[in-house]
Scaffold this motif. Structure first.
Motif, PDB file in Angstrom:
ATOM      1  N   GLY A 181      37.896  44.782  37.539  1.00  0.00           N
ATOM      2  CA  GLY A 181      39.218  44.638  37.932  1.00  0.00           C
ATOM      3  C   GLY A 181      40.237  45.409  37.113  1.00  0.00           C
ATOM      4  O   GLY A 181      41.374  45.640  37.338  1.00  0.00           O
ATOM      5  N   GLN A 182      39.641  46.268  36.119  1.00  0.00           N
ATOM      6  CA  GLN A 182      40.634  47.075  35.388  1.00  0.00           C
ATOM      7  C   GLN A 182      40.295  48.502  35.484  1.00  0.00           C
ATOM      8  O   GLN A 182      40.613  49.227  34.610  1.00  0.00           O
ATOM      9  CB  GLN A 182      40.695  46.506  33.966  1.00  0.00           C
ATOM     10  CG  GLN A 182      41.431  45.204  34.001  1.00  0.00           C
ATOM     11  CD  GLN A 182      41.376  44.782  32.433  1.00  0.00           C
ATOM     12  OE1 GLN A 182      40.667  45.276  31.517  1.00  0.00           O
ATOM     13  NE2 GLN A 182      42.009  43.551  32.165  1.00  0.00           N
ATOM     14  N   THR A 183      39.897  49.036  36.579  1.00  0.00           N
ATOM     15  CA  THR A 183      39.320  50.538  36.580  1.00  0.00           C
ATOM     16  C   THR A 183      40.599  51.140  37.306  1.00  0.00           C
ATOM     17  O   THR A 183      40.887  51.526  38.306  1.00  0.00           O
ATOM     18  CB  THR A 183      37.986  50.785  37.445  1.00  0.00           C
ATOM     19  OG1 THR A 183      37.126  49.774  37.146  1.00  0.00           O
ATOM     20  CG2 THR A 183      37.807  52.246  37.648  1.00  0.00           C
ATOM     21  N   TRP A 184      41.537  51.258  36.290  1.00  0.00           N
ATOM     22  CA  TRP A 184      42.942  51.759  36.836  1.00  0.00           C
ATOM     23  C   TRP A 184      43.040  53.135  37.188  1.00  0.00           C
ATOM     24  O   TRP A 184      43.956  53.664  38.002  1.00  0.00           O
ATOM     25  CB  TRP A 184      43.984  51.268  35.665  1.00  0.00           C
ATOM     26  CG  TRP A 184      43.909  52.412  34.435  1.00  0.00           C
ATOM     27  CD1 TRP A 184      43.155  52.184  33.291  1.00  0.00           C
ATOM     28  CD2 TRP A 184      44.873  53.368  34.412  1.00  0.00           C
ATOM     29  NE1 TRP A 184      43.600  53.347  32.162  1.00  0.00           N
ATOM     30  CE2 TRP A 184      44.597  54.003  33.049  1.00  0.00           C
ATOM     31  CE3 TRP A 184      45.894  54.149  35.189  1.00  0.00           C
ATOM     32  CZ2 TRP A 184      45.293  55.236  32.611  1.00  0.00           C
ATOM     33  CZ3 TRP A 184      46.416  55.198  34.633  1.00  0.00           C
ATOM     34  CH2 TRP A 184      46.220  55.757  33.405  1.00  0.00           C
ATOM     35  N   LYS A 231      36.974  40.638  36.914  1.00  0.00           N
ATOM     36  CA  LYS A 231      38.269  40.855  37.233  1.00  0.00           C
ATOM     37  C   LYS A 231      39.295  41.254  36.028  1.00  0.00           C
ATOM     38  O   LYS A 231      40.227  41.559  36.094  1.00  0.00           O
ATOM     39  CB  LYS A 231      38.848  39.949  38.047  1.00  0.00           C
ATOM     40  CG  LYS A 231      38.349  39.789  39.618  1.00  0.00           C
ATOM     41  CD  LYS A 231      38.837  38.486  40.466  1.00  0.00           C
ATOM     42  CE  LYS A 231      38.360  38.527  41.713  1.00  0.00           C
ATOM     43  NZ  LYS A 231      36.823  38.387  41.890  1.00  0.00           N
ATOM     44  N   ASP A 232      38.693  40.758  34.846  1.00  0.00           N
ATOM     45  CA  ASP A 232      39.516  40.754  33.539  1.00  0.00           C
ATOM     46  C   ASP A 232      38.695  41.858  32.572  1.00  0.00           C
ATOM     47  O   ASP A 232      38.962  41.781  31.367  1.00  0.00           O
ATOM     48  CB  ASP A 232      39.344  39.564  32.928  1.00  0.00           C
ATOM     49  CG  ASP A 232      38.202  38.818  32.568  1.00  0.00           C
ATOM     50  OD1 ASP A 232      37.144  39.411  32.981  1.00  0.00           O
ATOM     51  OD2 ASP A 232      38.017  37.888  31.976  1.00  0.00           O
ATOM     52  N   ALA A 233      37.958  42.891  33.099  1.00  0.00           N
ATOM     53  CA  ALA A 233      37.392  43.782  32.163  1.00  0.00           C
ATOM     54  C   ALA A 233      37.519  44.949  32.827  1.00  0.00           C
ATOM     55  O   ALA A 233      37.637  45.168  34.179  1.00  0.00           O
ATOM     56  CB  ALA A 233      36.080  43.444  31.993  1.00  0.00           C
ATOM     57  N   TYR A 286      48.237  44.139  34.797  1.00  0.00           N
ATOM     58  CA  TYR A 286      48.724  43.882  36.043  1.00  0.00           C
ATOM     59  C   TYR A 286      47.815  43.816  36.939  1.00  0.00           C
ATOM     60  O   TYR A 286      47.671  42.759  38.019  1.00  0.00           O
ATOM     61  CB  TYR A 286      49.516  45.024  36.440  1.00  0.00           C
ATOM     62  CG  TYR A 286      49.696  45.141  37.853  1.00  0.00           C
ATOM     63  CD1 TYR A 286      50.545  44.367  38.625  1.00  0.00           C
ATOM     64  CD2 TYR A 286      49.397  46.598  38.355  1.00  0.00           C
ATOM     65  CE1 TYR A 286      50.599  44.618  40.036  1.00  0.00           C
ATOM     66  CE2 TYR A 286      49.357  46.546  39.950  1.00  0.00           C
ATOM     67  CZ  TYR A 286      50.327  45.990  40.332  1.00  0.00           C
ATOM     68  OH  TYR A 286      50.429  46.077  42.041  1.00  0.00           O
ATOM     69  N   MET A 287      46.640  44.420  36.944  1.00  0.00           N
ATOM     70  CA  MET A 287      45.536  44.540  38.286  1.00  0.00           C
ATOM     71  C   MET A 287      44.847  43.034  37.837  1.00  0.00           C
ATOM     72  O   MET A 287      44.551  42.388  39.219  1.00  0.00           O
ATOM     73  CB  MET A 287      44.511  45.690  37.899  1.00  0.00           C
ATOM     74  CG  MET A 287      45.172  46.920  37.955  1.00  0.00           C
ATOM     75  SD  MET A 287      44.180  48.333  37.603  1.00  0.00           S
ATOM     76  CE  MET A 287      42.710  48.291  38.756  1.00  0.00           C
ATOM     77  N   THR A 288      44.511  42.670  36.658  1.00  0.00           N
ATOM     78  CA  THR A 288      43.848  41.371  36.493  1.00  0.00           C
ATOM     79  C   THR A 288      44.891  40.243  37.012  1.00  0.00           C
ATOM     80  O   THR A 288      44.152  39.209  37.780  1.00  0.00           O
ATOM     81  CB  THR A 288      43.303  41.267  35.209  1.00  0.00           C
ATOM     82  OG1 THR A 288      42.247  41.929  34.753  1.00  0.00           O
ATOM     83  CG2 THR A 288      42.947  39.690  35.182  1.00  0.00           C
ATOM     84  N   ALA A 289      46.142  40.369  36.719  1.00  0.00           N
ATOM     85  CA  ALA A 289      46.970  39.394  37.344  1.00  0.00           C
ATOM     86  C   ALA A 289      46.960  39.230  38.768  1.00  0.00           C
ATOM     87  O   ALA A 289      46.825  37.993  39.456  1.00  0.00           O
ATOM     88  CB  ALA A 289      48.136  39.595  36.687  1.00  0.00           C
ATOM     89  N   VAL A 290      46.930  40.359  39.489  1.00  0.00           N
ATOM     90  CA  VAL A 290      46.848  40.360  41.134  1.00  0.00           C
ATOM     91  C   VAL A 290      45.672  39.863  41.705  1.00  0.00           C
ATOM     92  O   VAL A 290      45.189  38.989  42.433  1.00  0.00           O
ATOM     93  CB  VAL A 290      47.182  41.662  41.501  1.00  0.00           C
ATOM     94  CG1 VAL A 290      46.906  41.656  43.146  1.00  0.00           C
ATOM     95  CG2 VAL A 290      48.651  42.212  41.253  1.00  0.00           C
ATOM     96  N   LEU A 291      44.456  40.423  41.006  1.00  0.00           N
ATOM     97  CA  LEU A 291      43.247  39.902  41.507  1.00  0.00           C
ATOM     98  C   LEU A 291      42.668  38.488  41.060  1.00  0.00           C
ATOM     99  O   LEU A 291      41.772  37.958  41.694  1.00  0.00           O
ATOM    100  CB  LEU A 291      41.910  40.948  40.737  1.00  0.00           C
ATOM    101  CG  LEU A 291      42.412  42.294  41.234  1.00  0.00           C
ATOM    102  CD1 LEU A 291      40.931  43.094  40.337  1.00  0.00           C
ATOM    103  CD2 LEU A 291      41.919  42.693  42.367  1.00  0.00           C
ATOM    104  N   THR A 292      43.515  37.822  40.230  1.00  0.00           N
ATOM    105  CA  THR A 292      43.057  36.407  39.928  1.00  0.00           C
ATOM    106  C   THR A 292      44.244  35.492  40.567  1.00  0.00           C
ATOM    107  O   THR A 292      44.244  34.320  40.257  1.00  0.00           O
ATOM    108  CB  THR A 292      43.086  36.352  38.374  1.00  0.00           C
ATOM    109  OG1 THR A 292      44.231  36.587  37.706  1.00  0.00           O
ATOM    110  CG2 THR A 292      41.977  36.913  37.873  1.00  0.00           C
TER     111      THR A 292
END
Length: 417
Positions: free
Chosen positions: A189-192, A241-243, A388-394
């Motif tokens: 989830g955090q491969t930005w 999603k949180d890593a 931000y990415m984790t927040a959207v994905l969850t």
């Protein structure tokens, strides 16, 4: 750039560096001692044999020069370069990470090389490697080499599924592969950096400059479209999603043989084989697909630039060294020896014999860089994009979350202005 992105290959004999030899004036008096040039090269960028060959050939072609090539460790390099630029006895040439040029040039201690761009073949430079070295229209960093992400896939799982050329084909193939206990893709989830490429493909950016200030841009329609694609692709696997991709290390997950693909630099294959040697003939590579088949997906281009400190005692001679290191002959030798992407788009063909580096070179033609400001390092340090990415994905509202992170990025980028 991150230290040593790729596994170093065996060095090839270096072709003689180009340049006009400096001839001593005719005189019966003894020749003056050669000018000593100190060049800092980062550990892992070039083998010792390759450097030794360059030193010998360059000094032969330039009898008035004595090269002192010094290997520098990445740990603590920022402090050492900053101190050197502020001194009166700096090295003559320094290799720096391409995203570090803005930080160093802000000190006023880096020589402006804008007038040399045409002489160095700047029109042929990789955009994503050249852009970070250009600050407010002035070229301080000269592109040296690049590395970027590709899709690393399991040939056994893909079978006869065609390699995708577009995003739509990529999604369709990934969905087909996401079954029977296998993951279509392992994307955390955090491969930005991957997200950044999707945003750039949509015409968006992470942040934009407005006058003298910067503004976070993840809340634009283009950036939101990039996030929507990321969410769709990420759902075709079981990535947390949180890593990020290091937690757990994605090469270890891929090595288990149940993941169809990951997004990584080609050099990750060496780490996969350390875990599972049986994967040796199963690993393939393709360029990250773009929205249309005629253009690869945008990628973050990591790599190195060469700078000349203002405090160099021999700035013109230092430039000739930079010209040789950034020139076609050395770039060809470096690419073959180190499996790096050369600094010129016209040299992509020198990597054609290696599937991974060829895929990387093709993607590098659409390479981009993070916002070109010294303050961007603070944005990365706070991990706000990952959050931000984790927040959207969850389950968070994409627009609302994007507005929050854009506000934070704006404040961070302008905190020192």
């Amino acid at each position: 750039m991150p230290r040593n992105l790729l596994k170093i290959a065996l060095a090839l004999p270096l072709l003689a560096a180009c340049g006009t030899a400096q001839q001593p004036a005719a005189s019966s008096a003894p020749s003056a001692a050669p000018a000593k040039l100190v060049v800092w090269i980062m550990d892992g960028s070039v083998t010792k044999d390759l450097l030794a060959s360059f030193e010998k050939d360059y000094e032969t072609a330039h009898p008035g020069i004595d090269l002192d090539l010094q290997i520098q460790a990445w740990d603590g390099i920022g402090e050492r370069v900053t101190a050197a630029l502020a001194s009166t006895d700096a090295p003559d040439v320094i290799e720096v990470g391409n995203t570090q040029v803005a930080q160093y040039s802000a000190s006023g201690g880096v020589r402006d090389l804008t007038s040399k761009v045409a002489d160095l073949g700047g029109a042929d430079w990789l955009p994503g490697l050249a852009q970070p070295g250009n600050i407010d229209g002035k070229q301080y960093g000269i592109p040296w080499y690049a590395a970027n992400r590709v899709v690393v896939y399991n040939k056994e799982l893909w079978g006869d599924t065609p390699v995708p050329k577009t995003r739509a084909e990529w999604l369709a193939a990934t969905a087909k592969l996401n079954k029977g206990g296998n993951q279509g893709i392992y994307l955390t989830g955090q491969t930005w950096y991957a997200l950044a490429g999707f945003i750039w493909d949509e015409g968006g950016d992470l942040a934009v400059k407005r006058g003298e200030s910067w503004a976070g841009a993840l809340d634009t329609p283009e950036a939101l479209a990039g996030m929507a694609f990321y969410r769709e692709l990420q759902a075709l696997g079981k990535g947390p999603k949180d890593a990020d991709e290091a937690n757990p290390p994605q090469h270890e997950v891929f090595a288990q043989g149940k993941v169809a693909q990951i997004i990584a630099v080609p050099g990750i294959a060496a780490r996969v084989l350390e875990v599972e040697p049986g994967m040796k003939d199963k690993i393939g590579y393709f360029t990250i697909p773009g929205k249309t088949a005629d253009k690869p997906g945008a990628v973050f281009t990591g790599g190195s630039d060469l700078i000349i400190p203002e405090a160099s005692r021999h700035p013109e001679a230092a430039y000739e060294v930079v010209k040789a290191l950034a020139g076609e002959k050395f770039q060809t030798a470096l690419a073959k020896a180190m499996s790096f992407v050369p600094n010129r788009t016209s040299l992509a063909g020198v990597l054609a014999g290696d599937e991974g580096t060829a895929a990387m070179a093709a993607g590098a033609a659409n390479g981009r860089a993070t916002p070109n400001t010294p303050a961007w390092a603070a944005v990365e340090a706070t991990a706000v994009i990952k959050q931000y990415m984790t927040a959207v994905l969850t389950g968070g509202d994409p627009a609302a979350e994007a507005a929050k992170v854009s506000k934070t990025i704006t404040e961070t980028l302008n905190s020192g202005s």
